[in-house]
Design a protein around this motif. Structure first.
Motif, PDB file in Angstrom:
ATOM      1  N   ALA A   1       0.807  -1.223   0.000  1.00  0.00           N
ATOM      2  CA  ALA A   1       0.000   0.000   0.000  1.00  0.00           C
ATOM      3  C   ALA A   1       0.843   1.277   0.000  1.00  0.00           C
ATOM      4  CB  ALA A   1      -0.977  -0.007   1.176  1.00  0.00           C
ATOM      5  N   PRO A   2       1.888   1.382   0.820  1.00  0.00           N
ATOM      6  CA  PRO A   2       2.658   2.639   0.815  1.00  0.00           C
ATOM      7  C   PRO A   2       3.348   2.939  -0.512  1.00  0.00           C
ATOM      8  CG  PRO A   2       3.122   1.358   2.794  1.00  0.00           C
ATOM      9  CD  PRO A   2       2.369   0.468   1.858  1.00  0.00           C
ATOM     10  N   TYR A   3       3.540   1.933  -1.350  1.00  0.00           N
ATOM     11  CA  TYR A   3       4.258   2.104  -2.605  1.00  0.00           C
ATOM     12  C   TYR A   3       3.333   2.198  -3.815  1.00  0.00           C
ATOM     13  CZ  TYR A   3       8.121   0.623   0.352  1.00  0.00           C
ATOM     14  OH  TYR A   3       9.042   0.542   1.373  1.00  0.00           O
ATOM     15  N   MET A   4       2.012   2.094  -3.594  1.00  0.00           N
ATOM     16  CA  MET A   4       1.082   2.131  -4.715  1.00  0.00           C
ATOM     17  C   MET A   4       0.998   3.528  -5.314  1.00  0.00           C
ATOM     18  SD  MET A   4       0.000  -1.026  -4.938  1.00  0.00           S
ATOM     19  CE  MET A   4      -1.347  -0.855  -6.093  1.00  0.00           C
ATOM     20  N   ALA A   5       0.809   3.589  -6.625  1.00  0.00           N
ATOM     21  CA  ALA A   5       0.662   4.865  -7.318  1.00  0.00           C
ATOM     22  C   ALA A   5      -0.548   5.614  -6.786  1.00  0.00           C
ATOM     23  CB  ALA A   5       0.504   4.624  -8.815  1.00  0.00           C
ATOM     24  N   ARG A   6      -0.360   6.914  -6.542  1.00  0.00           N
ATOM     25  CA  ARG A   6      -1.425   7.785  -6.054  1.00  0.00           C
ATOM     26  C   ARG A   6      -1.473   9.047  -6.915  1.00  0.00           C
ATOM     27  NH1 ARG A   6       0.309   4.917  -1.707  1.00  0.00           N
ATOM     28  NH2 ARG A   6      -1.101   4.655   0.088  1.00  0.00           N
ATOM     29  N   PRO A   7      -2.516   9.155  -7.788  1.00  0.00           N
ATOM     30  CA  PRO A   7      -3.599   8.219  -8.043  1.00  0.00           C
ATOM     31  C   PRO A   7      -3.172   7.157  -9.051  1.00  0.00           C
ATOM     32  CG  PRO A   7      -3.915  10.154  -9.378  1.00  0.00           C
ATOM     33  CD  PRO A   7      -2.669  10.409  -8.558  1.00  0.00           C
ATOM     34  N   GLY A   8      -4.049   6.186  -9.247  1.00  0.00           N
ATOM     35  CA  GLY A   8      -3.854   5.193 -10.292  1.00  0.00           C
ATOM     36  C   GLY A   8      -3.534   3.795  -9.828  1.00  0.00           C
ATOM     37  N   GLY A   9      -3.272   3.600  -8.516  1.00  0.00           N
ATOM     38  CA  GLY A   9      -2.970   2.265  -8.021  1.00  0.00           C
ATOM     39  C   GLY A   9      -4.175   1.348  -8.109  1.00  0.00           C
TER      40      GLY A   9
END
Length: 255
Positions: free
Chosen positions: A130-138
């Motif tokens: 979660a901390p590495y997910m694209a924001r936005p777009g994950g």
């Protein structure tokens, strides 16, 4: 033939259970669309065979994701490749099965194995990624099962059905927590999929019985699930979160 129009090229994708079955097909489909894919499984030999299809695009990571230590090790390998993750597909899973007829000590072992393989692994991976997910777009996509809604085709699937049902609640909670940050979370519930290790040795009479109950008149294939995953992973699916996508040919619907 490549006919899927969704924009996948260049995305950084993790697929658990990527050494066989649905996870393998999902990983290969992403690689076919010019994504970079890390595939994770306990079985190194399987992973290397899959990775050989797309050298430089498919990266194998061997880990037991039902254990915290295994997940932490996998994460270190992931972030050594990428600083950002676009898509997480939790496809790892297996069935041991429990019944009320089993001695409690055996039922406990089967329960722990099914919960670990099918639910805990997805929770751990979602948590650490979660901390590495694209924001936005994950995009987070969990692979459940029709058993979460039917309890299985026959008695003896309690632990598996419970674990897969748990993925629904996990997905809803992830959607509630992460959607405000531009990360969607959805769950796919496949029906009978013919071309997996789990179903490869099913008797033909059983398969045809399922086909007769399926409105589209055929068994499912891993490519059906891979196509659904690619849609949910795409930019075009940005307004879909907290949803259950049933991919079962109409075998059951209305949930």
């Amino acid at each position: 033939m490549n006919t899927i129009p969704f924009q996948i090229s260049g995305k950084k994708v993790i697929v658990t259970g990527g050494g066989s079955g649905i996870g393998k097909q999902v990983a290969l489909q992403f690689a076919n669309q010019e994504a970079e894919v890390i595939i994770i499984s306990r079985t190194e030999k399987q992973l290397r065979k899959v990775a050989a299809h797309h050298p430089g695009q498919l990266f194998p990571v061997t880990a037991d994701l039902s254990r915290r230590e295994g997940v932490e090790d996998a994460l270190q390998q992931i972030i050594s490749h990428w600083s950002q993750i676009d898509v997480l597909v939790n496809a790892a899973g297996a069935i041991c099965g429990t019944s009320t007829q089993d001695p409690l000590i055996e039922a406990e072992e089967s329960w722990q194995e099914d919960i670990g393989n099918n639910l805990t692994s997805s929770y751990f991976m979602s948590h650490v990624c979660a901390p590495y997910m694209a924001r936005p777009g994950g995009r987070m996509i969990n692979i459940s099962s029709i058993a979460a809604f039917t309890g299985g085709r026959r008695p003896g699937a309690m632990s598996y059905a419970a674990a897969k049902s748990g993925l629904t609640g996990l997905t809803f909670a992830l959607a509630r927590e992460l959607s405000p940050e531009g990360i969607t979370a959805n769950v796919i519930a496949p029906g009978f999929i013919a071309d997996t290790d789990f179903t490869a040795h099913w008797p033909e009479v059983a398969i045809q019985g399922i086909v007769r109950e399926t409105p589209v008149g055929r068994p499912g294939h891993v490519s059906d699930i891979a196509a659904a995953v690619q849609f949910l992973a795409s930019d075009e699916a940005s307004f879909i979160t907290g949803e259950i996508l049933h991919v079962n040919g109409g075998w059951t619907f209305g949930y």
